[in-house]
Design a protein around this motif. Structure first.
Motif, PDB file in Angstrom:
ATOM      1  N   GLY A 169       0.806  -1.211   0.000  1.00 34.74           N
ATOM      2  CA  GLY A 169       0.000   0.000   0.000  1.00 34.74           C
ATOM      3  C   GLY A 169       0.844   1.268   0.000  1.00 34.74           C
ATOM      4  N   LEU A 170       2.150   1.135  -0.186  1.00 34.71           N
ATOM      5  CA  LEU A 170       3.026   2.301  -0.284  1.00 34.71           C
ATOM      6  C   LEU A 170       3.008   2.828  -1.710  1.00 34.71           C
ATOM      7  CD1 LEU A 170       6.118   1.003   1.751  1.00 34.71           C
ATOM      8  CD2 LEU A 170       4.388   2.622   2.527  1.00 34.71           C
ATOM      9  N   ARG A 171       3.448   4.068  -1.879  1.00 36.20           N
ATOM     10  CA  ARG A 171       3.573   4.633  -3.220  1.00 36.20           C
ATOM     11  C   ARG A 171       4.887   4.139  -3.821  1.00 36.20           C
ATOM     12  NH1 ARG A 171       2.515   9.084  -0.123  1.00 36.20           N
ATOM     13  NH2 ARG A 171       4.547   9.986  -0.644  1.00 36.20           N
ATOM     14  N   ASN A 172       4.941   4.088  -5.152  1.00 35.69           N
ATOM     15  CA  ASN A 172       6.162   3.643  -5.841  1.00 35.69           C
ATOM     16  C   ASN A 172       7.368   4.484  -5.428  1.00 35.69           C
ATOM     17  OD1 ASN A 172       4.906   1.566  -7.197  1.00 35.69           O
ATOM     18  ND2 ASN A 172       4.530   2.756  -9.054  1.00 35.69           N
ATOM     19  N   ALA A 173       7.155   5.792  -5.247  1.00 36.08           N
ATOM     20  CA  ALA A 173       8.261   6.682  -4.867  1.00 36.08           C
ATOM     21  C   ALA A 173       8.801   6.319  -3.490  1.00 36.08           C
ATOM     22  CB  ALA A 173       7.795   8.131  -4.886  1.00 36.08           C
ATOM     23  N   GLN A 174       7.925   5.909  -2.589  1.00 39.01           N
ATOM     24  CA  GLN A 174       8.378   5.528  -1.254  1.00 39.01           C
ATOM     25  C   GLN A 174       9.237   4.255  -1.317  1.00 39.01           C
ATOM     26  OE1 GLN A 174       4.277   5.539   0.339  1.00 39.01           O
ATOM     27  NE2 GLN A 174       5.144   6.688   2.096  1.00 39.01           N
ATOM     28  N   VAL A 175       8.788   3.316  -2.128  1.00 37.59           N
ATOM     29  CA  VAL A 175       9.550   2.059  -2.267  1.00 37.59           C
ATOM     30  C   VAL A 175      10.907   2.348  -2.911  1.00 37.59           C
ATOM     31  CG1 VAL A 175       9.580  -0.251  -3.304  1.00 37.59           C
ATOM     32  CG2 VAL A 175       7.429   0.675  -2.385  1.00 37.59           C
TER      33      VAL A 175
END
Length: 183
Positions: A169-175
């Motif tokens: 459920g994280l954003r791609n940028a966070q990953v």
């Protein structure tokens, strides 16, 4: 024992302390100032603002001889009884605020003050409860976010960023940022 009205009500406080001899004794005991006054005004205000402030005084007295002005504002505190016990026990004050001498207007204003106080207390309790719930929700969300980040860190070595983002459920940028930090 006489039944007297409580000084917690502004109408009663003003009635008791608007007597010049009581007012001057109170000022002398609290401030150490000797006043020479012949009357005390209640709910005093000036027709125009002084500076940028429109003042309103619960009790106002002017000593024209010594050029001293004293105003007393009524404020309800939990320890109101203890702070004014001495004056509550003075016979003249007791006679002034005896329940059987209060006018219907005094009783009505007391009821209004009581209702306002209860409303403020109820609103305060509701706001406090909302604040606690909001804080709890925020704390839970922060805990969930920390858990998502921990799971994502564990998956960095086995999955691609898009799959990790979908599963946590994280954003791609966070990953992507986690991957850079993980190095």
């Amino acid at each position: 024992m006489q039944a007297v009205a409580s000084l917690r009500y502004g109408v009663i406080f003003k009635k008791a302390f608007s007597q010049p001899d009581v007012f001057t004794a109170f000022v002398r005991d609290i401030l150490g100032i000797e006043l020479i006054i012949d009357h005390v005004e209640t709910e005093k205000s000036f027709p125009s603002a002084i500076g940028n402030i429109a003042n309103h005084f619960d009790l106002f007295a002017e000593d024209k001889v010594n050029r001293i002005i004293v105003d007393i504002q009524h404020r309800r505190y939990a320890d109101h009884y203890h702070r004014f016990l001495h004056y509550h026990c003075v016979q003249k004050v007791l006679r002034t605020i005896r329940r059987d001498t209060l006018s219907p207007e005094d009783h009505a204003r007391m009821k209004d003050e009581y209702s306002e106080e209860e409303l403020r207390r109820t609103e305060w309790e509701k706001a406090e409860q909302r604040g606690l719930l909001k804080g709890l929700e925020r704390g839970l969300e922060q805990g969930k976010q920390a858990e998502r980040l921990a799971v994502a860190r564990n998956l960095l070595d086995v999955l691609d960023d898009t799959t990790i983002a979908q599963k946590t459920g994280l954003r791609n940028a966070q990953v992507a940022q986690l991957r850079q930090e993980h190095g």
